[in-house]
Design a protein around this motif. Sequence first.
Motif, PDB file in Angstrom:
ATOM      1  N   THR B   9     -74.707 -21.349  88.737  1.00 61.30           N
ATOM      2  CA  THR B   9     -73.670 -21.495  89.739  1.00 61.30           C
ATOM      3  C   THR B   9     -74.239 -22.105  91.011  1.00 61.30           C
ATOM      4  O   THR B   9     -73.504 -22.532  91.878  1.00 61.30           O
ATOM      5  N   THR B  10     -75.560 -22.154  91.110  1.00 58.63           N
ATOM      6  CA  THR B  10     -76.173 -22.592  92.361  1.00 58.63           C
ATOM      7  C   THR B  10     -76.541 -24.069  92.361  1.00 58.63           C
ATOM      8  O   THR B  10     -76.698 -24.650  93.419  1.00 58.63           O
ATOM      9  N   ALA B  11     -76.678 -24.662  91.157  1.00 56.22           N
ATOM     10  CA  ALA B  11     -77.157 -26.045  91.103  1.00 56.22           C
ATOM     11  C   ALA B  11     -76.225 -26.976  91.865  1.00 56.22           C
ATOM     12  O   ALA B  11     -75.027 -26.987  91.628  1.00 56.22           O
ATOM     13  N   PRO B  12     -76.775 -27.725  92.788  1.00 52.63           N
ATOM     14  CA  PRO B  12     -75.931 -28.675  93.514  1.00 52.63           C
ATOM     15  C   PRO B  12     -75.604 -29.865  92.615  1.00 52.63           C
ATOM     16  O   PRO B  12     -76.378 -30.220  91.752  1.00 52.63           O
ATOM     17  N   THR B  13     -74.425 -30.430  92.815  1.00 51.05           N
ATOM     18  CA  THR B  13     -74.078 -31.595  92.008  1.00 51.05           C
ATOM     19  C   THR B  13     -74.867 -32.784  92.521  1.00 51.05           C
ATOM     20  O   THR B  13     -74.693 -33.228  93.651  1.00 51.05           O
ATOM     21  N   THR B  14     -75.751 -33.258  91.675  1.00 51.66           N
ATOM     22  CA  THR B  14     -76.557 -34.409  92.069  1.00 51.66           C
ATOM     23  C   THR B  14     -75.671 -35.649  92.037  1.00 51.66           C
ATOM     24  O   THR B  14     -74.904 -35.848  91.110  1.00 51.66           O
ATOM     25  N   SER B  15     -75.793 -36.477  93.054  1.00 47.24           N
ATOM     26  CA  SER B  15     -74.917 -37.639  93.136  1.00 47.24           C
ATOM     27  C   SER B  15     -75.655 -38.885  92.675  1.00 47.24           C
ATOM     28  O   SER B  15     -75.894 -39.802  93.435  1.00 47.24           O
ATOM     29  N   ARG B  16     -76.078 -38.864  91.389  1.00 41.70           N
ATOM     30  CA  ARG B  16     -76.664 -40.071  90.812  1.00 41.70           C
ATOM     31  C   ARG B  16     -75.560 -41.075  90.566  1.00 41.70           C
ATOM     32  O   ARG B  16     -74.397 -40.721  90.436  1.00 41.70           O
ATOM     33  N   ARG B  17     -75.931 -42.314  90.443  1.00 51.18           N
ATOM     34  CA  ARG B  17     -74.932 -43.363  90.278  1.00 51.18           C
ATOM     35  C   ARG B  17     -74.302 -43.276  88.887  1.00 51.18           C
ATOM     36  O   ARG B  17     -74.949 -43.571  87.901  1.00 51.18           O
ATOM     37  N   ALA B  18     -73.057 -42.842  88.853  1.00 53.50           N
ATOM     38  CA  ALA B  18     -72.256 -42.828  87.636  1.00 53.50           C
ATOM     39  C   ALA B  18     -73.000 -42.273  86.425  1.00 53.50           C
ATOM     40  O   ALA B  18     -73.041 -42.879  85.378  1.00 53.50           O
ATOM     41  N   ALA B  19     -73.621 -41.103  86.624  1.00 56.08           N
ATOM     42  CA  ALA B  19     -74.280 -40.470  85.485  1.00 56.08           C
ATOM     43  C   ALA B  19     -73.213 -39.873  84.584  1.00 56.08           C
ATOM     44  O   ALA B  19     -72.346 -39.133  85.049  1.00 56.08           O
ATOM     45  N   VAL B  20     -73.253 -40.218  83.316  1.00 55.64           N
ATOM     46  CA  VAL B  20     -72.220 -39.732  82.406  1.00 55.64           C
ATOM     47  C   VAL B  20     -72.753 -38.571  81.563  1.00 55.64           C
ATOM     48  O   VAL B  20     -71.999 -37.722  81.117  1.00 55.64           O
ATOM     49  N   VAL B  21     -74.059 -38.522  81.399  1.00 53.75           N
ATOM     50  CA  VAL B  21     -74.689 -37.362  80.776  1.00 53.75           C
ATOM     51  C   VAL B  21     -75.754 -36.862  81.743  1.00 53.75           C
ATOM     52  O   VAL B  21     -76.611 -37.629  82.165  1.00 53.75           O
ATOM     53  N   GLU B  22     -75.662 -35.596  82.127  1.00 53.18           N
ATOM     54  CA  GLU B  22     -76.664 -35.019  83.020  1.00 53.18           C
ATOM     55  C   GLU B  22     -77.268 -33.790  82.350  1.00 53.18           C
ATOM     56  O   GLU B  22     -76.536 -32.917  81.881  1.00 53.18           O
ATOM     57  N   VAL B  23     -78.579 -33.766  82.333  1.00 54.30           N
ATOM     58  CA  VAL B  23     -79.289 -32.619  81.783  1.00 54.30           C
ATOM     59  C   VAL B  23     -80.282 -32.170  82.841  1.00 54.30           C
ATOM     60  O   VAL B  23     -81.049 -32.988  83.351  1.00 54.30           O
ATOM     61  N   GLU B  24     -80.224 -30.882  83.193  1.00 55.01           N
ATOM     62  CA  GLU B  24     -81.125 -30.368  84.226  1.00 55.01           C
ATOM     63  C   GLU B  24     -81.776 -29.075  83.773  1.00 55.01           C
ATOM     64  O   GLU B  24     -81.083 -28.098  83.492  1.00 55.01           O
ATOM     65  N   GLY B  25     -83.079 -29.106  83.705  1.00 55.34           N
ATOM     66  CA  GLY B  25     -83.832 -27.876  83.418  1.00 55.34           C
ATOM     67  C   GLY B  25     -83.478 -27.232  82.091  1.00 55.34           C
ATOM     68  O   GLY B  25     -83.458 -26.010  81.959  1.00 55.34           O
ATOM     69  N   LEU B  26     -83.213 -28.072  81.079  1.00 56.73           N
ATOM     70  CA  LEU B  26     -82.802 -27.536  79.775  1.00 56.73           C
ATOM     71  C   LEU B  26     -83.964 -26.818  79.094  1.00 56.73           C
ATOM     72  O   LEU B  26     -85.069 -27.329  78.991  1.00 56.73           O
ATOM     73  N   ARG B  27     -83.674 -25.605  78.645  1.00 58.67           N
ATOM     74  CA  ARG B  27     -84.639 -24.820  77.876  1.00 58.67           C
ATOM     75  C   ARG B  27     -83.982 -24.265  76.636  1.00 58.67           C
ATOM     76  O   ARG B  27     -82.836 -23.840  76.670  1.00 58.67           O
ATOM     77  N   LYS B  28     -84.737 -24.288  75.541  1.00 57.39           N
ATOM     78  CA  LYS B  28     -84.225 -23.706  74.307  1.00 57.39           C
ATOM     79  C   LYS B  28     -85.408 -23.216  73.483  1.00 57.39           C
ATOM     80  O   LYS B  28     -86.387 -23.934  73.279  1.00 57.39           O
ATOM     81  N   ALA B  29     -85.313 -21.964  73.041  1.00 58.76           N
ATOM     82  CA  ALA B  29     -86.369 -21.394  72.199  1.00 58.76           C
ATOM     83  C   ALA B  29     -85.738 -20.850  70.931  1.00 58.76           C
ATOM     84  O   ALA B  29     -84.589 -20.401  70.935  1.00 58.76           O
ATOM     85  N   GLY B  75     -80.536 -23.860  81.916  1.00 64.85           N
ATOM     86  CA  GLY B  75     -80.333 -25.252  82.305  1.00 64.85           C
ATOM     87  C   GLY B  75     -78.870 -25.602  82.370  1.00 64.85           C
ATOM     88  O   GLY B  75     -78.001 -24.793  82.028  1.00 64.85           O
ATOM     89  N   ARG B  76     -78.633 -26.820  82.813  1.00 63.10           N
ATOM     90  CA  ARG B  76     -77.255 -27.242  83.059  1.00 63.10           C
ATOM     91  C   ARG B  76     -77.061 -28.591  82.383  1.00 63.10           C
ATOM     92  O   ARG B  76     -77.864 -29.508  82.547  1.00 63.10           O
ATOM     93  N   ILE B  77     -75.989 -28.700  81.617  1.00 62.29           N
ATOM     94  CA  ILE B  77     -75.669 -29.965  80.956  1.00 62.29           C
ATOM     95  C   ILE B  77     -74.249 -30.348  81.335  1.00 62.29           C
ATOM     96  O   ILE B  77     -73.353 -29.509  81.323  1.00 62.29           O
ATOM     97  N   ARG B  78     -74.053 -31.603  81.671  1.00 62.96           N
ATOM     98  CA  ARG B  78     -72.703 -32.096  81.913  1.00 62.96           C
ATOM     99  C   ARG B  78     -72.512 -33.393  81.143  1.00 62.96           C
ATOM    100  O   ARG B  78     -73.358 -34.294  81.198  1.00 62.96           O
ATOM    101  N   VAL B  79     -71.424 -33.469  80.429  1.00 68.69           N
ATOM    102  CA  VAL B  79     -71.057 -34.703  79.745  1.00 68.69           C
ATOM    103  C   VAL B  79     -69.732 -35.132  80.350  1.00 68.69           C
ATOM    104  O   VAL B  79     -68.736 -34.432  80.204  1.00 68.69           O
TER     105      VAL B  79
END
Lengths: 267, 315
Positions: B9-29, B75-79
């Motif tokens: 809930t804390t991650a700020p929305t990064t304002s990259r240029r027209a990012a359509v897939v964003e992956v931040e700090g993804l972890r999976k075990a 992590g946070r993923i946005r499509v």
Amino acid sequence: MSATPTPAPAVPSASGGSAPARRPRRAVLRAETRLFLREPGNFFWIAVFPPGLLALLGLIPTFREPDPNLGGVRLIETYVPVTVLVALIVSGVQALPPVITGYRERGILRRMSATPVRPSALLAAQMGLHGAAALVSVLLSLAVGRIAYGVGLPEQVAGYLLALLLAAAAALAMGALVAAFSPTAKIATAVGSVVFLPMMFAAGVWLPVQAMPDALATAVGFVPFGAAAEALGQAAAGDWPDWSSLGILALWAVVLTAAATRWFRWQ
Amino acid sequence: MATTNPRNTTAPTTSRRAAVVEVEGLRKAYGGRTVVDGVSFAVEEGEIFGILGPNGAGKTTTVECVEGLRSPDAGRIRVAGLDPAADHEKVTHLLGAQLQESELQPKLTVREALELYAALYPSPADGYELAGRLGLTERLDTRFGKLSGGQKQRLFIALALIGNPRIVVLDELTTGLDPRARRDTWDLIEDVRARGVTVLLVTHFMEEAQRLCDRIAIVDGGRITALDTPQGLIGRAAGATHISFTPSEPLDDAELAALPGLASMEDKNGRLTLAGTDDTVNAVVQLLVRRRVTAHQLRVTDATLDDAFLDLTTT
């Protein structure tokens, strides 16, 4: 829900709404129906074998004579509900599990997960088709009994249908549960066969419930297809089935469905 | 169902240029074994973004999280602004996927598969045109179980594109394809991109990544070790440009050793092989002119992504 004809939306990309959501599920059902009919083996064992068995049993003279042990009822009459249940058991416990497990094993369910349609549509289609094939078998068994051996059609129709519906639900849920616990289609076939025999026994394939010793009949009455055999027999004779039989059957259907839902894995 | 994402809930929305897939700090075990360990990247609209890495690097797990087939541990993923785990159905409308290790019903024909999958989407592409582009027209009435590996692969590429997706994720695009089919598939992907579709491509095939990708993330041991354009990655590889020739007269070793950017030098029966950079190439040419030495069978081989890849991964 509503039957009001609505014009097709100009922009079909808008998601949601029940009408556009039905088209994918229909497409899944159509494809699965074709595939179901391409497996003639399954269709034979579900829809042709049980009525065929009834026809063969009726050729044995003693089956057509009134049996004093059954209170003067002919043995062939008790075998109509038995073959009806055989169709449900073959369909749910033998045929269905390897199909579902194979779909999971091969990643077919996973592939569908990546589309707007949930993979449950595949399972629903397969369960519906297996149920429908069993229903065809039921009608054929009733017809064979009536036409070839003069067995009366069920007199308590509503009670018969209710018992049939609950038994079908229990059989399909049992198959889904077998699929849930079987990692591969081969294992599902093997587990299905192990479950198959006691269920066939309870349904009265070797000895109709009506002819079983009291203690055995009571015990079998707690097994889904034993309860179903009693309920179908009563309804066929024109009585409303005992609520205890219907209740046990309903309880099995609910418990098996809940267990299958709880333990089923999509991948 | 829920639109809230309890994990982040804390991650700020990064304002990259027209990012359509964003992956931040993804972890999976899986069972205590960390497969993806803090992967972050953003794919811009309309680009072909490659994820390149050795087997077991976490590539497939990463894209399966993007597809919403797996839930990240962290992590946070946005499509297109949607969370693929929470808004799975909406994401499936926008994103077409070619998965690894999935099959179709063995007795379903190619035609039926295309019709079935087309019916799952609101405004599908022309399945027959896709089949034609992928060389499947002759196989329309063949059952899936009777297709060759390459034909199955091509059918799955068609199914990934059949929903007219805005984003397409291709996992091991050309594995199992012969060189001709591979090139045809690359052409198709470039056409798809030319129509504005964003492509996320998982591969361990260098030539493919170099040919198709605008940017490449190199993944190793669950982490991104480099993220750059193919040329940018190649530029990072030390001593990756090879210059080889047989001089008409021997050259002075000291002069050679002083060449700028030289990484290594080898003299095999009079044939010199120098490894270095573009600067080294220029300096060699000038040296040859100055000394009036003719270079027989001069070959300059460019650094490839292979060199960069080996440099940037440990395995």
